[in-house]
Each structure stands twice: as C-alpha cells, then as structure tokens.
Design a protein around this motif. Structure first.
Motif, PDB file in Angstrom:
ATOM      1  N   ASP A  30     -56.321 -18.958  17.774  1.00  0.00           N
ATOM      2  CA  ASP A  30     -57.492 -18.212  18.221  1.00  0.00           C
ATOM      3  C   ASP A  30     -58.630 -18.340  17.226  1.00  0.00           C
ATOM      4  O   ASP A  30     -59.732 -17.828  17.460  1.00  0.00           O
ATOM      5  CB  ASP A  30     -57.130 -16.732  18.392  1.00  0.00           C
ATOM      6  CG  ASP A  30     -58.191 -15.968  19.165  1.00  0.00           C
ATOM      7  OD1 ASP A  30     -58.509 -14.826  18.780  1.00  0.00           O
ATOM      8  OD2 ASP A  30     -58.717 -16.517  20.157  1.00  0.00           O
ATOM      9  N   ASP A  31     -58.365 -19.006  16.102  1.00  0.00           N
ATOM     10  CA  ASP A  31     -59.339 -19.042  15.015  1.00  0.00           C
ATOM     11  C   ASP A  31     -60.282 -20.238  15.077  1.00  0.00           C
ATOM     12  O   ASP A  31     -61.445 -20.144  14.648  1.00  0.00           O
ATOM     13  CB  ASP A  31     -58.603 -19.086  13.671  1.00  0.00           C
ATOM     14  CG  ASP A  31     -57.796 -17.823  13.415  1.00  0.00           C
ATOM     15  OD1 ASP A  31     -56.761 -17.904  12.723  1.00  0.00           O
ATOM     16  OD2 ASP A  31     -58.203 -16.754  13.899  1.00  0.00           O
ATOM     17  N   TYR A  32     -59.787 -21.374  15.571  1.00  0.00           N
ATOM     18  CA  TYR A  32     -60.550 -22.611  15.486  1.00  0.00           C
ATOM     19  C   TYR A  32     -60.395 -23.435  16.757  1.00  0.00           C
ATOM     20  O   TYR A  32     -59.431 -23.286  17.494  1.00  0.00           O
ATOM     21  CB  TYR A  32     -60.047 -23.472  14.321  1.00  0.00           C
ATOM     22  CG  TYR A  32     -59.918 -22.726  13.014  1.00  0.00           C
ATOM     23  CD1 TYR A  32     -58.669 -22.529  12.435  1.00  0.00           C
ATOM     24  CD2 TYR A  32     -61.027 -22.212  12.365  1.00  0.00           C
ATOM     25  CE1 TYR A  32     -58.536 -21.848  11.250  1.00  0.00           C
ATOM     26  CE2 TYR A  32     -60.896 -21.521  11.176  1.00  0.00           C
ATOM     27  CZ  TYR A  32     -59.652 -21.333  10.617  1.00  0.00           C
ATOM     28  OH  TYR A  32     -59.523 -20.653   9.450  1.00  0.00           O
ATOM     29  N   ALA A  33     -61.355 -24.321  16.959  1.00  0.00           N
ATOM     30  CA  ALA A  33     -61.174 -25.324  18.006  1.00  0.00           C
ATOM     31  C   ALA A  33     -60.034 -26.254  17.588  1.00  0.00           C
ATOM     32  O   ALA A  33     -59.898 -26.610  16.416  1.00  0.00           O
ATOM     33  CB  ALA A  33     -62.456 -26.124  18.200  1.00  0.00           C
ATOM     34  N   SER A  52     -61.236 -24.987  23.147  1.00  0.00           N
ATOM     35  CA  SER A  52     -62.159 -24.086  22.473  1.00  0.00           C
ATOM     36  C   SER A  52     -61.533 -22.704  22.343  1.00  0.00           C
ATOM     37  O   SER A  52     -61.236 -22.057  23.356  1.00  0.00           O
ATOM     38  CB  SER A  52     -63.462 -23.979  23.256  1.00  0.00           C
ATOM     39  OG  SER A  52     -64.176 -25.180  23.210  1.00  0.00           O
ATOM     40  N   ALA A  53     -61.403 -22.232  21.117  1.00  0.00           N
ATOM     41  CA  ALA A  53     -60.876 -20.890  20.893  1.00  0.00           C
ATOM     42  C   ALA A  53     -61.864 -19.825  21.351  1.00  0.00           C
ATOM     43  O   ALA A  53     -61.488 -18.700  21.641  1.00  0.00           O
ATOM     44  CB  ALA A  53     -60.549 -20.705  19.412  1.00  0.00           C
ATOM     45  N   SER A  54     -63.150 -20.177  21.415  1.00  0.00           N
ATOM     46  CA  SER A  54     -64.191 -19.203  21.761  1.00  0.00           C
ATOM     47  C   SER A  54     -64.062 -18.698  23.188  1.00  0.00           C
ATOM     48  O   SER A  54     -64.283 -17.522  23.462  1.00  0.00           O
ATOM     49  CB  SER A  54     -65.564 -19.818  21.549  1.00  0.00           C
ATOM     50  OG  SER A  54     -65.687 -21.004  22.312  1.00  0.00           O
ATOM     51  N   ARG A 102     -65.686 -24.960  13.664  1.00  0.00           N
ATOM     52  CA  ARG A 102     -66.096 -24.490  14.989  1.00  0.00           C
ATOM     53  C   ARG A 102     -64.970 -23.763  15.704  1.00  0.00           C
ATOM     54  O   ARG A 102     -63.800 -24.072  15.518  1.00  0.00           O
ATOM     55  CB  ARG A 102     -66.508 -25.671  15.878  1.00  0.00           C
ATOM     56  CG  ARG A 102     -67.546 -26.583  15.302  1.00  0.00           C
ATOM     57  CD  ARG A 102     -67.825 -27.748  16.222  1.00  0.00           C
ATOM     58  NE  ARG A 102     -68.685 -28.738  15.615  1.00  0.00           N
ATOM     59  CZ  ARG A 102     -69.998 -28.654  15.585  1.00  0.00           C
ATOM     60  NH1 ARG A 102     -70.596 -27.634  16.148  1.00  0.00           N
ATOM     61  NH2 ARG A 102     -70.717 -29.600  15.010  1.00  0.00           N
ATOM     62  N   ARG A 103     -65.345 -22.860  16.583  1.00  0.00           N
ATOM     63  CA  ARG A 103     -64.388 -22.277  17.532  1.00  0.00           C
ATOM     64  C   ARG A 103     -64.576 -22.898  18.910  1.00  0.00           C
ATOM     65  O   ARG A 103     -63.717 -22.781  19.773  1.00  0.00           O
ATOM     66  CB  ARG A 103     -64.551 -20.756  17.605  1.00  0.00           C
ATOM     67  CG  ARG A 103     -64.185 -20.041  16.318  1.00  0.00           C
ATOM     68  CD  ARG A 103     -64.151 -18.534  16.509  1.00  0.00           C
ATOM     69  NE  ARG A 103     -62.981 -18.111  17.261  1.00  0.00           N
ATOM     70  CZ  ARG A 103     -63.022 -17.382  18.370  1.00  0.00           C
ATOM     71  NH1 ARG A 103     -64.187 -17.029  18.885  1.00  0.00           N
ATOM     72  NH2 ARG A 103     -61.908 -17.029  18.983  1.00  0.00           N
ATOM     73  N   ARG A 104     -65.698 -23.570  19.081  1.00  0.00           N
ATOM     74  CA  ARG A 104     -65.984 -24.209  20.369  1.00  0.00           C
ATOM     75  C   ARG A 104     -66.030 -25.719  20.163  1.00  0.00           C
ATOM     76  O   ARG A 104     -66.642 -26.201  19.221  1.00  0.00           O
ATOM     77  CB  ARG A 104     -67.312 -23.718  20.930  1.00  0.00           C
ATOM     78  CG  ARG A 104     -67.638 -24.302  22.295  1.00  0.00           C
ATOM     79  CD  ARG A 104     -68.860 -23.647  22.901  1.00  0.00           C
ATOM     80  NE  ARG A 104     -69.120 -24.162  24.233  1.00  0.00           N
ATOM     81  CZ  ARG A 104     -68.518 -23.742  25.331  1.00  0.00           C
ATOM     82  NH1 ARG A 104     -67.621 -22.784  25.253  1.00  0.00           N
ATOM     83  NH2 ARG A 104     -68.813 -24.268  26.503  1.00  0.00           N
TER      84      ARG A 104
END
Length: 126
Positions: A30-33, A52-54, A102-104
C-alpha cells in the motif's frame, strides 16, 4: 529490512498459464507503486505491468494486455501477476520491484524502482 521475493515461475507450454507471486517484507504494497519487469537473455529489462497503490489501478504494456493481470491481496503483503495464453516470447526472468518515488504508476523507468526481488524464471515452450 525491505525485501521482495518472487515465486511461481516455471516451464509451461504455449497457451498455458502461470501465476507469479511477490512477497514483501519491511513495507506493505500500500506504500508504493509496484512494477513487474522481465528480462530475456540478451535483452534489456523491460516493464510489463504496474500497480498503483494510490488508487488500485493497473497498467500493462501492449504486448501483455488482455493476457496478464496484476493484483494485490487484501492484506497488501502479496502481489500477483496472472499470466494467461503465454507465448514463447514471454520467456524471461520476471522481477517485481517497488517504486519508492511514487504511489501511482508513471511508466517503467528502471532507476525509479529502488527495491527488486531476485527474479523467477518463466520459460514458455512452443
């Protein structure tokens, strides 16, 4: 310590399926792409899919669209790459990697992915 460990590779005939797994320690998915990459003998490492985690969205390169599916388990400690209708050209070592920038997902720039697993071999026979 951040660590990624892939599993699930193997030898399969063309048209067959495999599911690759990537286990994380030291962080959650859940932290990073998270990206899946592959490297065939004599070729450069290339991106295959990204999660993408976002927002939980997924991206695929054209060569695998409609055949591969990236997913994450509810606990967010495992990533998967379901590969269907495999082709000989899918033969490669497959890696999962975490993009700490990035998270996305925003492409497959290798140097943006800080942590890599050791890889798992996928061989597709014709």
């Amino acid at each position: 310590e951040v660590q990624l460990v892939e599993s699930g590779g193997g030898l399969v005939q063309a048209g067959g399926s495999l599911r690759l797994s990537c286990a994380a320690s030291g962080f959650t998915f859940d932290d990073y792409a998270i990206g899946w990459f592959r490297q065939a003998p004599g070729k450069e490492r290339e991106g295959v899919s990204c999660f993408s985690a976002s927002d939980g969205s997924a991206d695929y390169v054209d060569s695998v669209k409609g055949r591969f599916t990236i997913s994450r388990d509810k606990a967010k400690t495992m990533m998967y790459l379901q590969m269907n209708n495999l082709k000989p050209e899918d033969t490669a070592v497959y890696y999962c990697a975490a993009n700490l920038m990035r998270r996305r997902c925003a492409g497959y720039v290798l140097h943006e992915y800080s942590y890599w697993g050791q890889g798992t071999q996928v061989t597709v026979s014709s």
